[in-house]
Each structure stands twice: as structure tokens, then as C-alpha cells.
Write a protein that holds these residues in place. Sequence first.
Motif, PDB file in Angstrom:
ATOM      1  N   LEU A 768       0.822  -1.204   0.000  1.00 57.99           N
ATOM      2  CA  LEU A 768       0.000   0.000   0.000  1.00 57.99           C
ATOM      3  C   LEU A 768       0.864   1.266   0.000  1.00 57.99           C
ATOM      4  O   LEU A 768       0.577   2.234  -0.715  1.00 57.99           O
ATOM      5  CB  LEU A 768      -0.913  -0.005   1.224  1.00 57.99           C
ATOM      6  CG  LEU A 768      -1.959   1.121   1.305  1.00 57.99           C
ATOM      7  CD1 LEU A 768      -2.797   1.177   0.040  1.00 57.99           C
ATOM      8  CD2 LEU A 768      -2.847   0.906   2.521  1.00 57.99           C
ATOM      9  N   VAL A 769       1.939   1.242   0.780  1.00 60.37           N
ATOM     10  CA  VAL A 769       2.841   2.397   0.822  1.00 60.37           C
ATOM     11  C   VAL A 769       3.486   2.615  -0.546  1.00 60.37           C
ATOM     12  O   VAL A 769       3.555   3.748  -1.049  1.00 60.37           O
ATOM     13  CB  VAL A 769       3.922   2.208   1.907  1.00 60.37           C
ATOM     14  CG1 VAL A 769       5.016   3.273   1.776  1.00 60.37           C
ATOM     15  CG2 VAL A 769       3.289   2.276   3.295  1.00 60.37           C
ATOM     16  N   GLU A 770       3.974   1.541  -1.160  1.00 61.38           N
ATOM     17  CA  GLU A 770       4.618   1.656  -2.474  1.00 61.38           C
ATOM     18  C   GLU A 770       3.631   2.193  -3.518  1.00 61.38           C
ATOM     19  O   GLU A 770       3.973   3.083  -4.311  1.00 61.38           O
ATOM     20  CB  GLU A 770       5.174   0.302  -2.906  1.00 61.38           C
ATOM     21  CG  GLU A 770       6.368  -0.151  -2.072  1.00 61.38           C
ATOM     22  CD  GLU A 770       6.891  -1.508  -2.487  1.00 61.38           C
ATOM     23  OE1 GLU A 770       6.193  -2.198  -3.264  1.00 61.38           O
ATOM     24  OE2 GLU A 770       7.994  -1.895  -2.044  1.00 61.38           O
ATOM     25  N   LYS A 771       2.417   1.690  -3.510  1.00 59.58           N
ATOM     26  CA  LYS A 771       1.410   2.155  -4.468  1.00 59.58           C
ATOM     27  C   LYS A 771       1.089   3.630  -4.250  1.00 59.58           C
ATOM     28  O   LYS A 771       0.980   4.409  -5.205  1.00 59.58           O
ATOM     29  CB  LYS A 771       0.134   1.316  -4.330  1.00 59.58           C
ATOM     30  CG  LYS A 771      -0.978   1.730  -5.283  1.00 59.58           C
ATOM     31  CD  LYS A 771      -2.225   0.874  -5.089  1.00 59.58           C
ATOM     32  CE  LYS A 771      -3.347   1.336  -6.023  1.00 59.58           C
ATOM     33  NZ  LYS A 771      -4.579   0.509  -5.837  1.00 59.58           N
ATOM     34  N   TYR A 784       4.907  14.189 -18.158  1.00 65.60           N
ATOM     35  CA  TYR A 784       6.142  14.364 -18.937  1.00 65.60           C
ATOM     36  C   TYR A 784       6.733  13.015 -19.346  1.00 65.60           C
ATOM     37  O   TYR A 784       7.872  12.951 -19.811  1.00 65.60           O
ATOM     38  CB  TYR A 784       7.161  15.175 -18.125  1.00 65.60           C
ATOM     39  CG  TYR A 784       6.626  16.530 -17.756  1.00 65.60           C
ATOM     40  CD1 TYR A 784       6.516  17.542 -18.713  1.00 65.60           C
ATOM     41  CD2 TYR A 784       6.175  16.797 -16.459  1.00 65.60           C
ATOM     42  CE1 TYR A 784       5.991  18.790 -18.383  1.00 65.60           C
ATOM     43  CE2 TYR A 784       5.655  18.036 -16.124  1.00 65.60           C
ATOM     44  CZ  TYR A 784       5.560  19.018 -17.092  1.00 65.60           C
ATOM     45  OH  TYR A 784       5.026  20.254 -16.768  1.00 65.60           O
ATOM     46  N   GLY A 785       5.961  11.966 -19.155  1.00 67.55           N
ATOM     47  CA  GLY A 785       6.385  10.649 -19.610  1.00 67.55           C
ATOM     48  C   GLY A 785       7.413   9.976 -18.740  1.00 67.55           C
ATOM     49  O   GLY A 785       8.087   9.036 -19.188  1.00 67.55           O
ATOM     50  N   ILE A 786       7.563  10.428 -17.491  1.00 70.39           N
ATOM     51  CA  ILE A 786       8.578   9.856 -16.609  1.00 70.39           C
ATOM     52  C   ILE A 786       7.918   8.902 -15.613  1.00 70.39           C
ATOM     53  O   ILE A 786       7.096   9.324 -14.791  1.00 70.39           O
ATOM     54  CB  ILE A 786       9.332  10.963 -15.835  1.00 70.39           C
ATOM     55  CG1 ILE A 786       9.855  12.031 -16.789  1.00 70.39           C
ATOM     56  CG2 ILE A 786      10.468  10.346 -15.023  1.00 70.39           C
ATOM     57  CD1 ILE A 786      10.818  11.542 -17.830  1.00 70.39           C
ATOM     58  N   PRO A 787       8.253   7.612 -15.663  1.00 70.44           N
ATOM     59  CA  PRO A 787       7.691   6.651 -14.709  1.00 70.44           C
ATOM     60  C   PRO A 787       8.403   6.745 -13.360  1.00 70.44           C
ATOM     61  O   PRO A 787       9.485   7.331 -13.249  1.00 70.44           O
ATOM     62  CB  PRO A 787       7.959   5.306 -15.375  1.00 70.44           C
ATOM     63  CG  PRO A 787       9.227   5.537 -16.142  1.00 70.44           C
ATOM     64  CD  PRO A 787       9.159   6.973 -16.624  1.00 70.44           C
ATOM     65  N   THR A 788       7.793   6.175 -12.355  1.00 69.33           N
ATOM     66  CA  THR A 788       8.352   6.211 -11.001  1.00 69.33           C
ATOM     67  C   THR A 788       8.561   4.799 -10.479  1.00 69.33           C
ATOM     68  O   THR A 788       7.756   3.908 -10.734  1.00 69.33           O
ATOM     69  CB  THR A 788       7.410   6.964 -10.042  1.00 69.33           C
ATOM     70  OG1 THR A 788       7.210   8.282 -10.522  1.00 69.33           O
ATOM     71  CG2 THR A 788       7.991   7.023  -8.641  1.00 69.33           C
ATOM     72  N   GLU A 789       9.642   4.616  -9.745  1.00 69.12           N
ATOM     73  CA  GLU A 789       9.889   3.361  -9.039  1.00 69.12           C
ATOM     74  C   GLU A 789      10.218   3.684  -7.590  1.00 69.12           C
ATOM     75  O   GLU A 789      10.737   4.760  -7.285  1.00 69.12           O
ATOM     76  CB  GLU A 789      11.051   2.598  -9.673  1.00 69.12           C
ATOM     77  CG  GLU A 789      10.782   2.088 -11.074  1.00 69.12           C
ATOM     78  CD  GLU A 789      11.973   1.327 -11.650  1.00 69.12           C
ATOM     79  OE1 GLU A 789      12.957   1.123 -10.898  1.00 69.12           O
ATOM     80  OE2 GLU A 789      11.918   0.942 -12.827  1.00 69.12           O
ATOM     81  N   VAL A 790       9.900   2.765  -6.694  1.00 72.23           N
ATOM     82  CA  VAL A 790      10.272   2.902  -5.290  1.00 72.23           C
ATOM     83  C   VAL A 790      11.008   1.641  -4.858  1.00 72.23           C
ATOM     84  O   VAL A 790      10.894   0.593  -5.489  1.00 72.23           O
ATOM     85  CB  VAL A 790       9.041   3.143  -4.389  1.00 72.23           C
ATOM     86  CG1 VAL A 790       8.362   4.455  -4.724  1.00 72.23           C
ATOM     87  CG2 VAL A 790       8.052   1.988  -4.492  1.00 72.23           C
TER      88      VAL A 790
END
Length: 800
Positions: A768-771, A784-790
Motif C-alpha cells: 500500500l505504501v509503495e502504491k 512528462y512521460g517519466i515513470p516512477t519506481e520505489v
Amino acid sequence: MSTLMLDTPTRNSFTGPEILQALSEALPDATVHGPVEIVLDVETTGLTPWAMKKTLTNGKDGDATPRCRVLSLFLPHNGFQTAVDLDQFSSEQKRTLVGMLHGHVWVGHNLLFDYQWLLNLHADIRPARIVDTMLMATAIRPEAVYYMQSVIVQAETRQPSTRKNYAEFARHVKDKMAHKTRSGDKEGGALSLDDLALWLFDQKLDKTFQKPQNWMPDYLSPAHYDYCMGDVDIPPKAARALLKIDSDTDIHGVLNALDNHNGGKAYRDMEEALHVLVRMQRKGLYWSHSAAAELDAALNVAAITAMDALEQIVPALGAFRERLLNPKQGMNDALKTAIDQAIRAETGQGLPTTDKGNPSLSAKDLEEVFPDSQVVTALQGVLKPVSERGKIPQYAALVAEDGRIHPMTGINTVTGRTSSQEPNLQNIPRDPRFRAIFAAPEGHKIIATDFSSIELRIGAALGVRSWRMLRFLREDNQCQSPQRQRIAWIVQKVPELLPWLSDPSEPVPARIAEANPFPDSKSRPGMDAWALAIACQLCVIVKKIHTATEGDEAKLPFRLAYIKGLDPHMITALAMESMSGRFELGGLTPIAYLESLTRDAQDALKKTLKGPRQAAKAVNFGLIYGMSAKTLWNSGRQSYGLKWTEAEAEAAKNAYFELFPEMGLWHWLLKNAFSQRADILNPYKAYEVQPATAGGKLYLGNTLSGRLTISSKMTSGANYQDQGTGAEIAFRALRALPEDIQSYLINFVHDELLLEVPEARVAEVQALVEKTMITAADSLLLRYGIPTEVETSMGDCWVH
């Protein structure tokens, strides 16, 4: 407006529990009648409810126990005001009093400080809204400090100021800027209530009783009361002045103006984050005494071993063995002299000096001046474990009765990023053994989740935004935007520039291509030469971008790297190694080469290029903000342990901008389309004025949420856009977490959330935190087309 005052029998005008009935009549129940504006301020005997006891000074009697001593209240809707001495209240009466504030709109300055104390008296208290003039100045009036500077420049170069408190005003502003200069623009920056009062109202606030010790004595005098009531009307007046609305606007009009301001979204993120941060502080981090004892013993052994090695190199320092190994003892003059003599004997050069001319023994200065000194290396081998060991009792002294440390995490920087106090848990030693001291109690695990390279991802988004902005400026033929107006003189003098920008596949026009992009200012080139130089710089950048993308925005290199899920540090390392001739890419770009490898091959290459990848980190995090080659060289050596030359740093800089030309475009726009002449204080010598006519300049920008950023340095101007956006993303994540998950939070470090979670819920909470964090980042980056990762680490202690 009529002012409701109470006749009170108390000898000092402070009220006691008898105020409860009058307050209940003056303050409507928010659940029945809706919220009203409450201006509040507390006076306390410590920085936090868990602060160490301070000793009373001047022989005064009193109680040094950390507590909230006075609560001052002002209700603008009916003029009711009072200051309450909470020492006269029972615990239940305090809870009743604070409970009356629940559900209303709190107005004040740096309200997180007040909030933490009130929450300590009533754990369920929560305002409907928070109007914090410190956060307002940061989110909606970042130009304020530069307006103040312009007042000083005008007074000192053209016409004396008519301000009654000009001398105090000028001192405040200059001291603030001097502090920023000394800290490298990394600390503070938020405006104090004193700053706002002097700027907006030419009013000097009374600071006689500002220190906590003043609220420890048993007896509070009429002067104490006057101090509390003297500035109670400043925050509501300042809030309306900051918004540039009428002074008699009701609180609903204030909130409407605030929410609809360009910086309103960012302000709301900060406001909502305060609720989470004060409750996180209340929970605190568990401290493991056994882990602390183990680390203390290990560091002591390391320091002794290093001291033995130092004595082998400099026998004379053996006389100072006890002092060097004792964390509680500083360096006396004799030891400083002995170190100076040892370094001078080895290098022929004495110790570096501070700005005030005193000898400097800071690790940063010594490593910068003597990068190859055996004496310095051996000395640091002793001082570093001793310094780290000295911090253990400092943190341990702040462990509360519940076995936890409760740092105050506030939003008081110019970028909007948080800072930590009592103690600072955002800047603890990097030694993983130190983090292990912060452990999970039985039946729990600690989850640490952070945004993966969020600073660089935001930079990539800013690069995309810059490419779109250039297209907008090219098409703005009517010069409607201020950015287009600022570069109109270049377009006028170089008319062939705009047509070429429409089709950069064509050769660069000859006159531009043959221009010197960096003319020597000492030769006093004319405006035509400067225009050609700036146009040439832009064409070089745009040509590189077109070559890399063929006009396809999705192929902008920084964006492409993240779309393909590649390691940006490896890409930069490959570019640097290829340019130096140490690595063959087979005719491919660094991105294409890395993408051609399997994941296993990429991991193997990361190990092979471990050193270059470390250098790439220094390059990526430094050059994203336009750092000079020399500053990059120093930063790489001091922060990343690089053994490189200035020439290698210069080559790395060239490789970086060849690889990511859109970053160069961002910087070009910031320097030319988003800068303006202004009367300022010299950003490098804060006590000197720098009029617009003498080169004074401001760099304007926006975070990705639209919040205005301003700086008198280009590098800081870029930094504020990036790190300001990062702060907004983090606050969005904090406020979006469900309340039960928020209750697990124990620390927050810029882009990392730390939670203490029951073992049975670890997998659920982690997901849940990651989402939530990814969704928060996507709200500003995906456009701007930039994905995110954690990335998440989990264990029995704080693992990072």
C-alpha cells in the motif's frame, strides 16, 4: 470591532481555568456552527515536549520540565483575546481548553511547533484548516526576500529609506542571506514572523522573552503578558497581506484566495502534511540501548587502531592521544599547532583558513587542500570514528521515558523540504551500524521505502518541460509571454535563429555556427556579439537534441533511460568511459548499448564499472543543477571519495551534456528566458549590494506543480525547481496514506518513509505504501512521460 477583554483577579493578567466558560461562549462549536478563525501561539519551556531539561539561568526559581506554559488566543471575528497560564490548569482542564480549538481554522506562524505541543495536551485535536504564514511565504510569495533586498539596494544606492525600522530590517535581511551563503543555500530560508512584520508593516517585534528559560519561573509578570499579546494580530494581518487581499477579508475569503493561488496546490500539500508530521513525531523511533553499546565499543576499537597508525606517521601526535580519542574534548591550540606542523612538514603548506582567517581543521577543507596527504588521511581515520562515537550519547540523551526518540520534522526551508531537530534524524552517520540503533520493538518490523532516484527523475521531467517550452517560445511570435520578451533582443539581432529552430535538421546558419559561443567578457564584446554567442549556445544544444531524438520527444535521452528502466548512473558512466577511450560501445549510444545487454549482463557490468559508476553519481547529482567543473571535482572527492583530476571532472561534464542535452537546454532557458535583472544583495557576499545595473539578476522558475521559485544563483534556481517538486511529491504521498498506515510512520527523510509495522501486516502495508508513493509521483511526472519506481527495505532495524 469591539474587543472582549476579561477582568481577571490574577496579578499578572494571565488567566487560569476560569477562562473556560468565557471561551466556550466566545468560541462556537465547530461541529454545529462551522469553523471560525483562531489565531494562536504557545510559549514553552523546551523545543519539543520530549526535549532535555534546560538549566535555569540568572538564579531564577522555576520548573525546567519541558511543557507548554502559555497559550495565547485571538478570535478576529469578535475580538476576544487572552493569554492562558497552563501551569494553573489540571491535565483534564488543559484537555478541555485545547479541545475547544478542534475543528476550527488555526492561524499563526510556524504552526507545526504549536501543533505538536497542543497535540501533547489532547491527542485527538485537529484543526479544519491551517493558515501558516511561514508556509505561505514559501509557497506563494517566494519573491518576498528579494523584494526586501531591493528595498535595501534602493536605500543604499539611490534614496534613503523612510522606514522607521529600516536599520533592523536591513540587518535581518543581510544576516539571513549571509547564513544562506555560508550554508551553500542548503539550510533555512523560510521567513520568520519578525521578517514578515518588518517587511509588511515596518514593525519590530518584541523578542525579550523568546527563549524557553523565560517561561520556567513560577511567576509570570505583566511584561510576559504584554509579550504574548503584543504580536497576536500579526499572523492574520500578514496572511491577508501575503495574499494581497483586503485586510478585512473573512477567513473563508482567505482560504479561497489561498487555494486558488498558483502556489495553492503546493501549500495544501504542505498543510496536510503537517497533520501527519506532528503525529509521526508523537510516535517516535525506538532506541536500542544494546545496539548503541555495541557500536560504541566497535568505534572505540576503530579509533584506537587508527590512532596507532597515526602515531607511526606522526610520532609527535602521540602526546595528544587521550585528547584525540575523547569525543568530549575538542582540539586545543597546542594540538592544532602540532597538526599544522605535521602537515607543513609533509606538504610544505600550512592549514587552510576560514573566512575569518582562523586555521581550519574541517575534514572538507583538509581533504580539498591536501587530497594526497598521508597525515590528513590518517588523522581523519581517527577523527571520524571518534566523531561518530560522540554522537551516540547525544542521541541517547534525547530518549524519552517511552524508550523512543521524538524528533521534530518541520517544513522550514526555502524549497519546502523538511528539516529535523531535537535530534536531526535526517543527517545521521551513514554507517549502517548507526541506523541499526533504531530498532523495531518485539512483534514489529521497520519498513523503509524511498523513491528511486527521484531527484534525477524530476530532472528528466524538467528536461521534457524545457523542450516543450522552447517550442512554445518559438511559436510565440507576438511575444505574449515574459519569457519570450526576455529573449526578444536575441531574436531581433539574430533573425535567422527562429526559422532554424523550426527545422533543426538543417545546418546551423553560418553566422551563428561561426560565432564564439563564450566570448571573453574582459574584451567587452558588443550586444551583437553576445546575441550571436547565446544563439550559438542554443543551436548547439538543439542540434544535439535533434540528433538524439529526430524530433520525437519520447526519445529525449533522460526520459528514454527511465522509460526503458535503465540505470542512469550506468548510462553516464558508459558515456564518460567511452569519451575517455576506456570503453568501446560498438557504435551504439550508451542507452542503446546498455539496453542491448541482458539483465544479468547489466548487473555484471555494474560490478566491472563500480568505480566509474560512483563517479557518475557525482556527475549526475552535480551537473543536473549546472555545477561548474571545479565544484564538481571538489564534490566528487569530498562526497563520493573520487580520486580524480580537475581535467577528468571537466571531461565528465562534457560527456554528461553530450549525453543529456536537454539538461543543457533547461539551464539555457533558466539563464536567458527565465532570468531578469534585479536589485539584490550579492549572493556570494551578502553584505554587499548588487544593483541591476551592476549585474544583479534573479532566476525564476516553477516546480512541476506550478509553484514559483526564485533565486539569485542559477544553480540554486535549478535546485529549487527540482527539490521543491520532490518535497511536493513526498507531501502528497504522506497525505494520501490511509490514517491507520499514517499511524505507523516513525520518520521521514526527504524521499524516504520509515514505518514501524506489526509483523502480521508487513506485506499488506508495504504494497500500500509503495502504491501510494508511486501514485503521488505520477501526479506530477507522468504528464512528462517519466515513470516512477520505489525501493523498500525491511528488517528488525532501520535498513537503508
